[in-house]
Design an enzyme around this catalytic site. Structure first.
Site, PDB file in Angstrom:
ATOM      1  N   LYS A  55       0.857  -1.189   0.000  1.00  0.00           N
ATOM      2  CA  LYS A  55       0.000   0.000   0.000  1.00  0.00           C
ATOM      3  C   LYS A  55       0.895   1.241   0.000  1.00  0.00           C
ATOM      4  O   LYS A  55       1.914   1.273   0.698  1.00  0.00           O
ATOM      5  CB  LYS A  55      -0.901  -0.029   1.243  1.00  0.00           C
ATOM      6  CG  LYS A  55      -1.953   1.089   1.285  1.00  0.00           C
ATOM      7  CD  LYS A  55      -2.873   0.897   2.486  1.00  0.00           C
ATOM      8  CE  LYS A  55      -3.958   1.958   2.564  1.00  0.00           C
ATOM      9  NZ  LYS A  55      -4.847   1.761   3.726  1.00  0.00           N
ATOM     10  N   SER A 130      -9.835   1.767   2.938  1.00  0.00           N
ATOM     11  CA  SER A 130      -8.966   2.522   2.072  1.00  0.00           C
ATOM     12  C   SER A 130      -7.927   1.687   1.317  1.00  0.00           C
ATOM     13  O   SER A 130      -7.346   2.175   0.346  1.00  0.00           O
ATOM     14  CB  SER A 130      -8.241   3.591   2.894  1.00  0.00           C
ATOM     15  OG  SER A 130      -7.344   2.992   3.804  1.00  0.00           O
ATOM     16  N   SER A 154      -9.980  -0.618   7.101  1.00  0.00           N
ATOM     17  CA  SER A 154      -9.371  -0.405   5.783  1.00  0.00           C
ATOM     18  C   SER A 154      -8.642  -1.600   5.171  1.00  0.00           C
ATOM     19  O   SER A 154      -8.268  -1.550   4.001  1.00  0.00           O
ATOM     20  CB  SER A 154      -8.411   0.782   5.836  1.00  0.00           C
ATOM     21  OG  SER A 154      -9.124   1.988   5.793  1.00  0.00           O
TER      22      SER A 154
END
Lengths: 466, 94
Positions: A55, A130, A154
């Site tokens: 990420k 997210s 997330s």
């Protein structure tokens, strides 16, 4: 060769080399990522290890780290996050940096400043957020596994939406050094994978005490795969009635209940439990997380790194701060900074921030009370399957409410895992299991046992099969 | 509970965010709605309930005051929007 353990096995048996695995995924990315939008950056020549994706809020000294925001566009961290360093030391290789909601604020990945991520199961739907890029990349086989971060769901919510396994470790298990901070008392880094076995492998690689993070817990690291016995005989699973109330989609309800009966047939015992403060979790979360964010994001000041905007009429210090932050942050980040600043400001602190921290204690006590009677708490990961682009983005509060089942886990600092447990209208459904602090072993064991008995985690989206 | 336009502008200034008139209007509506929703927690009795700022039972730790390698100054300054002579350059303050 879909999972990390299958890849490891194949390399050991000399069926293929790590180099070939890397090339396979690079080819997949070249062919499919234009449609998916999972990657913000791809390494031109990854090293020869088993490759994974990261990420884009994990600091990497050899790749840009944007946090999905314009304010960090072009930023090259001068150091590696601890989890990145640990993976390098273990010989892992990185394919690239994955798309996300700016500063990890969002539940649909629609808050990325760069591009949208599509759900591989239905490209008209969001991948969740997210860590939307991290989940979509695994689902579309653009990486065998990825790392994400989870502040209020997330990792788990996008894992549920994309039909993959996502694990949020106990707060303090994984060092946050080098993770761009959103809400420091809630953030945790964790794996998104094809199955619980891979989650156990990756968790073991990134865990451990780190002197660089003062909130890193000094607990011994372990080989989490040793918990994966397939045995759930007499495992006590609590089913909190507040998580099966109004707002839960009937198809999700049915799939989650069906998955619980699978575990029951394998010897687990189900208990009806109550967590009375659940309904207040969303309010508490959006006061606590935004307060912490408003403080953390004060560092983006146009002086030390990132964007600086001096195009205003007045380019002295304070206007420079204000213009830099106005042009660098997206609307959701600004909204949360505003909300956090409000609840921390004089006159509102006691009524909002402090009150929220007290209710947080009650939410944590609900869990600790439940864990005197049960070993695992099972709930839906999200009240619905993946929604369409634009469906919730007009109203921030509606979007916040989609996190209702995941955020309490962060407020209480507990480990939680989401695994695929069904399908509705062609979209995956997630089962969440929550464990005691530092007892990832038990939820991984239950998840692995479930995956030995079912094949939801083996399903692949049409058009992205391998 | 409603957040006034003036309140929004005051908070934006505290948060060092330049906002347009249009943004202040929509922020006033959105923040009011979210805070209205959050209002429900006021009804909960939390007398004698301590605040949880942090879930782990750990305290700040001391490390030895020993010299260790740190980040290279030039590498760090390379990320700054403006730097000169080993320093960050900020707009003139005094």
């Amino acid at each position: 060769m879909r999972t990390l353990h299958a890849i490891e096995e194949g390399i050991k048996r000399k069926e293929f080399s790590a180099e070939e695995v890397v090339r396979f995924y690079q080819d997949r990315i070249a062919k499919h990522d234009e449609e998916v939008g999972a990657y913000l950056y791809c390494y031109p020549s990854p090293s020869d290890g088993i490759p994974i994706g990261l990420k884009d809020l994990l600091a990497t000294k050899d790749a840009p780290t944007t946090c999905g925001s314009k304010i960090l566009e072009g930023y090259h961290p001068p150091y590696d996050a601890t989890c990145v360093r640990l993976l390098r030391e273990k010989g892992m290789s990185f394919l690239g940096k994955l798309n996300m909601d700016g500063f990890a604020m969002g539940s649909s990945n629609e808050n990325s400043a760069y591009k949208r991520v599509c759900n591989p199961w239905n490209t008209e739907c969001v991948p969740g957020g997210s860590s939307g890029g991290s989940a979509a990349a695994v689902a579309a086989h653009l990486a065998p596994a990825t790392l994400g971060s989870d502040t209020g769901g997330s990792i788990r919510q996008p894992a549920a939406f994309c039909g993959v396994t996502g694990l949020k470790p106990t707060y303090g298990r994984v060092s946050r050094y080098g993770l761009v901070a959103f809400a420091s008392s809630l953030d945790q880094i964790g794996p998104l994978t094809h199955d619980a076995w891979d989650a156990a492998i990756l968790l073991g690689m990134i865990s451990g005490h780190d002197p660089m993070d003062s909130t890193s817990a000094n607990v011994p690291n372990e080989d989490f795969t040793k918990h994966l016995t397939g045995d759930v005989q007499n495992l006590r699973i609590g089913v909190p009635r507040e998580y099966f109330a109004q707002g839960l989609d009937p198809a999700v309800n049915a799939a989650v209940r069906q998955s619980l009966s699978v575990l029951e047939s394998a010897g687990a015992k189900l208990f009806d439990i109550s967590m009375p403060h659940t309904e207040h979790a969303v309010a508490v979360y959006y006061l606590v997380a935004t307060a912490e964010a408003s403080s953390n994001l004060a560092r983006f000041d146009g002086v030390r790194y990132g964007l600086r905007n001096t195009t205003g009429k007045d380019d002295s210090l304070i206007p420079m701060y204000k213009n830099t932050r106005a042009s660098g942050f997206g609307p959701e980040v600004k909204r949360r900074i505003m909300l956090g600043t409000y609840s921390l400001s004089a006159g509102y602190y006691d009524a909002y921030y402090k009150k929220a921290l007290e209710v947080r204690t009650l939410i944590q006590r609900d869990f600790l009370d439940a864990f005197t009677k049960v070993d695992v708490i099972a709930t839906p990961t999200s009240p619905t399957v993946a929604f369409k682009f634009g469906e919730k983005s007009a109203d921030p509060l509606t979007m916040y409410l989609s996190d209702i089942y995941t955020i309490s886990t962060n407020l209480a600092g507990l480990p939680g895992i989401s695994i695929p447990c069904g399908m509705d209208k062609g979209l995956p459904i997630g089962l969440q299991m929550i464990g005691r602090p530092f007892d990832e072993g038990t939820i991984l064991r239950a998840a692995d046992a479930y995956q030995r008995l079912t094949d939801w985690h083996d399903l692949q989206p049409e058009g992205f099969k391998i | 509970m409603s957040v006034s336009l003036d309140e929004v502008k005051r908070i934006a200034s505290l948060a060092r965010l330049a906002i347009s008139e249009e943004e202040s209007l929509s922020l006033a509506t959105e923040l009011s709605k979210i805070l209205d929703f959050a209002q429900a927690i006021q009804q909960i009795d939390t007398s004698n309930i301590p605040a949880t700022t942090h879930v782990l039972d750990i305290v700040d730790v001391w490390r030895d005051d020993a010299v260790k390698p740190s980040l290279d100054r030039e590498t760090v300054l390379k990320q700054a929007p403006a730097a000169e002579d080993g320093c960050f350059i900020a707009p003139k303050i005094v």
